[in-house]
Design an enzyme around this catalytic site. Structure first.
Site, mmCIF file in Angstrom:
data_model
loop_
_atom_site.group_PDB
_atom_site.id
_atom_site.type_symbol
_atom_site.label_atom_id
_atom_site.label_comp_id
_atom_site.label_asym_id
_atom_site.label_seq_id
_atom_site.Cartn_x
_atom_site.Cartn_y
_atom_site.Cartn_z
ATOM 1 N N HIS A 68 77.788 73.699 44.412
ATOM 2 C CA HIS A 68 78.694 73.072 43.436
ATOM 3 C C HIS A 68 78.017 72.665 42.136
ATOM 4 O O HIS A 68 78.702 72.366 41.157
ATOM 5 C CB HIS A 68 79.409 71.863 44.045
ATOM 6 N N ARG A 73 76.634 71.794 38.622
ATOM 7 C CA ARG A 73 76.990 72.252 37.276
ATOM 8 C C ARG A 73 75.953 73.197 36.682
ATOM 9 O O ARG A 73 76.289 74.186 36.040
ATOM 10 C CB ARG A 73 77.106 71.042 36.341
ATOM 11 N N GLU A 130 70.694 53.881 46.647
ATOM 12 C CA GLU A 130 70.052 55.201 46.461
ATOM 13 C C GLU A 130 69.442 55.283 45.050
ATOM 14 O O GLU A 130 69.674 56.219 44.278
ATOM 15 C CB GLU A 130 71.014 56.365 46.702
ATOM 16 N N GLU A 187 73.209 64.461 36.526
ATOM 17 C CA GLU A 187 72.880 63.419 37.508
ATOM 18 C C GLU A 187 71.539 62.734 37.244
ATOM 19 O O GLU A 187 71.393 61.538 37.498
ATOM 20 C CB GLU A 187 72.896 64.002 38.924
ATOM 21 N N HIS A 229 83.773 73.912 47.800
ATOM 22 C CA HIS A 229 84.076 72.739 46.966
ATOM 23 C C HIS A 229 85.365 73.006 46.181
ATOM 24 O O HIS A 229 85.646 74.146 45.816
ATOM 25 C CB HIS A 229 82.884 72.547 46.008
ATOM 26 N N ASP A 242 74.243 58.911 41.655
ATOM 27 C CA ASP A 242 73.992 59.552 40.362
ATOM 28 C C ASP A 242 75.196 60.211 39.726
ATOM 29 O O ASP A 242 75.049 61.079 38.864
ATOM 30 C CB ASP A 242 72.891 60.610 40.541
HETATM 31 C C1 UD1 Z 1 80.787 65.590 41.131
HETATM 32 C C2 UD1 Z 1 79.578 64.868 40.546
HETATM 33 C C3 UD1 Z 1 78.302 65.365 41.200
HETATM 34 C C4 UD1 Z 1 78.385 65.307 42.715
HETATM 35 C C5 UD1 Z 1 79.635 66.021 43.182
HETATM 36 C C6 UD1 Z 1 79.804 65.873 44.673
HETATM 37 C C7 UD1 Z 1 79.534 64.193 38.189
HETATM 38 C C8 UD1 Z 1 79.431 64.639 36.794
HETATM 39 N N1 UD1 Z 1 79.505 65.156 39.122
HETATM 40 O O1 UD1 Z 1 80.672 66.954 40.759
HETATM 41 O O2 UD1 Z 1 77.211 64.576 40.769
HETATM 42 O O3 UD1 Z 1 77.246 65.916 43.266
HETATM 43 O O4 UD1 Z 1 80.778 65.448 42.532
HETATM 44 O O5 UD1 Z 1 80.729 66.777 45.174
HETATM 45 O O6 UD1 Z 1 79.662 63.033 38.446
HETATM 46 N N2 UD1 Z 1 88.355 68.725 42.419
HETATM 47 C C9 UD1 Z 1 89.557 68.698 43.106
HETATM 48 N N3 UD1 Z 1 89.695 67.811 44.154
HETATM 49 C C10 UD1 Z 1 88.688 67.003 44.540
HETATM 50 C C11 UD1 Z 1 87.466 67.057 43.853
HETATM 51 C C12 UD1 Z 1 87.313 67.908 42.785
HETATM 52 O O7 UD1 Z 1 90.494 69.423 42.789
HETATM 53 O O8 UD1 Z 1 88.886 66.223 45.487
HETATM 54 C C13 UD1 Z 1 88.202 69.652 41.271
HETATM 55 C C14 UD1 Z 1 88.952 69.159 40.015
HETATM 56 O O9 UD1 Z 1 89.482 70.281 39.341
HETATM 57 C C15 UD1 Z 1 87.845 68.527 39.181
HETATM 58 C C16 UD1 Z 1 86.679 69.428 39.527
HETATM 59 O O10 UD1 Z 1 86.836 69.737 40.911
HETATM 60 O O11 UD1 Z 1 88.157 68.496 37.821
HETATM 61 C C17 UD1 Z 1 85.308 68.883 39.242
HETATM 62 O O12 UD1 Z 1 85.113 67.570 39.757
HETATM 63 P P1 UD1 Z 1 83.943 66.650 39.119
HETATM 64 O O13 UD1 Z 1 83.914 65.356 39.862
HETATM 65 O O14 UD1 Z 1 84.087 66.608 37.671
HETATM 66 O O15 UD1 Z 1 82.642 67.499 39.372
HETATM 67 P P2 UD1 Z 1 81.934 67.914 40.730
HETATM 68 O O16 UD1 Z 1 81.376 69.271 40.515
HETATM 69 O O17 UD1 Z 1 82.828 67.665 41.859
HETATM 70 N N1 UDP Z 2 80.483 67.394 53.169
HETATM 71 C C1 UDP Z 2 81.705 67.266 53.846
HETATM 72 N N2 UDP Z 2 82.539 68.344 53.896
HETATM 73 C C2 UDP Z 2 82.222 69.537 53.332
HETATM 74 C C3 UDP Z 2 80.988 69.649 52.622
HETATM 75 C C4 UDP Z 2 80.152 68.552 52.568
HETATM 76 O O1 UDP Z 2 82.022 66.200 54.371
HETATM 77 O O2 UDP Z 2 83.028 70.481 53.425
HETATM 78 C C5 UDP Z 2 79.600 66.218 53.091
HETATM 79 C C6 UDP Z 2 78.143 66.434 53.438
HETATM 80 O O3 UDP Z 2 77.905 66.245 54.820
HETATM 81 C C7 UDP Z 2 77.413 65.409 52.586
HETATM 82 C C8 UDP Z 2 78.291 65.307 51.356
HETATM 83 O O4 UDP Z 2 79.562 65.832 51.719
HETATM 84 O O5 UDP Z 2 77.386 64.140 53.211
HETATM 85 C C9 UDP Z 2 77.679 66.105 50.236
HETATM 86 O O6 UDP Z 2 78.577 66.206 49.194
HETATM 87 P P1 UDP Z 2 78.357 67.184 47.971
HETATM 88 O O7 UDP Z 2 77.497 68.319 48.381
HETATM 89 O O8 UDP Z 2 79.701 67.468 47.428
HETATM 90 O O9 UDP Z 2 77.627 66.242 46.913
HETATM 91 P P2 UDP Z 2 76.087 65.891 46.628
HETATM 92 O O10 UDP Z 2 75.495 65.363 47.873
HETATM 93 O O11 UDP Z 2 75.419 67.141 46.136
HETATM 94 O O12 UDP Z 2 76.173 64.881 45.541
#
Ligand code: UD1
Ligand code: UDP
Length: 377
Positions: free
Chosen positions: A209, A211, A120, A134, A242, A98
């Site tokens: 994490h 939004r 999924e 999502e 995160h 998603d």
């Molecule tokens: C994203 C997904 C969410 C998912 C989550 C899993 C969207 C809109 N959101 O949310 O569905 O549940 O990932 O974790 O698709 N950042 C880093 N390094 C990283 C990752 C993120 O620095 O490796 C920081 C960056 O500043 C980035 C921000 O996190 O701009 C947000 O990342 P983004 O993918 O936009 O949103 P998530 O909250 O991670």
């Molecule tokens: N996870 C990880 N390291 C962490 C936190 C989470 O490997 O420090 C794994 C967790 O076991 C799960 C996935 O990341 O499999 C969940 O990711 P996240 O919560 O970022 O996204 P969501 O599942 O909400 O989309």
């Protein structure tokens, strides 16, 4: 006989964890060429998983920007995918879940009339704004997809209710259980990064994490954690934070430097999953954790107003607390002080799969490609 080319596209940590078993299974099939594309909507958190599962992408869009927004991710994925699809001409594009990567990659494939397989598929809250974005990412991807891999019967029902034809849906289980079963071990030894944690204490594993929780809701969540740590001297909070700066700034401001609260960098999947296995209770707004923790027998408090994963709630191992400080505090307090209440929730259940989801998915893909070749002859 060459069956065709499957392009697997993903961009964030959870997609990578859940696609890794599918990629591994696809690569066992000599007759299918597998092409891996990462959008790198996440960077460091994605690379951790690629490294663990030894996945080397064929293409890397390297999209992530600090504090990126939905417009930049969507347009970046769409534009980045155009050339790759034109060049590779896959017979099937496989996306997961998603995220915005999921939806934009599915849309990019649709624009070139390439069939999409959705892993999924079918999870729904039926609330457009929760989880945001999502719920709509997953729903719209479902509209575009040709093959729907539903993890549970409930997910299948959701798709049928949206008039997806039954013969295009397969209930496979969730590949996250495949990944988890490969990763969790009773004798796992943690490395020195976790040395500050007292494993003799009761550990509350926390992640946040979403939004829709940014701002006051997340403040409420963190406030509840502070109260719990004050009340229970034998409890430690372990919170791998995160990398999203919005989350990180608030977590550091409210929880940084507090006794028995460990704010950590995101952990690699292996130590993280094993830490979950050693924890007493999980408090999270994550999707994936709601699926993993029940199979390890860990009660979960879901820090959200809605969930698209009702199965473990129905089974009694997950509770939806909402995000009010009082509700979270009370629900956790009860589990930490009432052994019966805790034991009732701490039962291992597996509504999300048996660890063989990837095998089922790849079997369907093989059949799909086989029939497709037949139709072209
Ligand atoms: C994203 C997904 C969410 C998912 C989550 C899993 C969207 C809109 N959101 O949310 O569905 O549940 O990932 O974790 O698709 N950042 C880093 N390094 C990283 C990752 C993120 O620095 O490796 C920081 C960056 O500043 C980035 C921000 O996190 O701009 C947000 O990342 P983004 O993918 O936009 O949103 P998530 O909250 O991670
Ligand atoms: N996870 C990880 N390291 C962490 C936190 C989470 O490997 O420090 C794994 C967790 O076991 C799960 C996935 O990341 O499999 C969940 O990711 P996240 O919560 O970022 O996204 P969501 O599942 O909400 O989309």
């Amino acid at each position: 006989m060459h069956l065709g080319k499957v392009m697997v596209v993903f961009g964030t940590r959870p997609e990578a964890i859940k696609m890794a078993p599918v990629i591994k299974e696809l690569k066992k099939v000599d007759d299918i060429k597998t092409v891996v594309v990462v959008t790198a909507q996440h960077r460091e958190m994605l690379d951790q998983v690629l490294h663990l599962f030894a996945i080397t992408p064929d293409y890397d869009l390297d999209l992530m920007q600090r504090r990126q927004d939905l417009y930049s991710i969507t347009s970046g994925v769409l534009q980045g995918m155009q050339g790759i699809l034109e060049q590779e001409k896959p017979d099937l594009v496989l996306v997961h879940g998603d995220t915005t990567t999921t939806f934009a990659a599915a849309l990019a494939a649709f624009y070139q009339k390439i069939p999409v397989g959705h892993v999924e598929a079918g999870l729904r809250t039926h609330n457009k704004y929760s989880p945001f974005p999502e719920e709509m990412n997953r729903t719209l991807t479902g509209r575009l997809a040709e093959l729907h891999f539903a993890p549970t019967d409930q997910a299948r029902e959701n798709l049928l209710a949206e008039s997806v034809a039954g013969y295009k849906i397969w209930v496979t289980g969730n590949t996250v259980i495949d990944a988890l079963m490969e990763t969790v071990r009773a004798d796992y030894e943690f490395d020195s990064k976790l040395a500050g944690i007292n494993f003799n204490q009761r550990l509350l594993l926390v992640t946040t994490h979403r939004r829709e929780n940014w701002g006051d809701k997340m403040r409420d969540i963190y406030q509840a954690l502070l109260r719990l740590v004050d009340d229970f001297a034998d409890v430690e909070v372990v919170f791998p934070v995160h990398m999203n700066p919005t989350v990180r700034d608030l977590a550091t401001e409210m929880l940084g430097g507090r006794e028995r609260i460990h704010l950590l960098e995101p952990l690699d999947y292996e130590p993280f999953a094993n830490l979950m296995n050693r924890s007493c209770l999980v408090l999270t707004d994550s999707g994936g954790l709601q699926e993993e923790a029940p199979s390890l027998g860990k009660p979960v408090l879901v820090l959200r107003d809605t969930t698209e994963r009702p199965e473990a709630i129905q089974a009694g191992t997950v509770k939806l607390t909402g995000t009010s400080e009082e509700h979270i505090y009370r629900a956790a307090h009860m589990l930490l002080s009432d052994t019966n209440a805790y034991e009732q929730m701490a039962r291992a259940i597996n509504p999300y799969g048996d660890g063989k989801a990837a095998i089922r998915i790849v079997k369907v893909i093989k059949d799909f490609l086989y029939v497709r070749i037949g139709a072209q002859i």
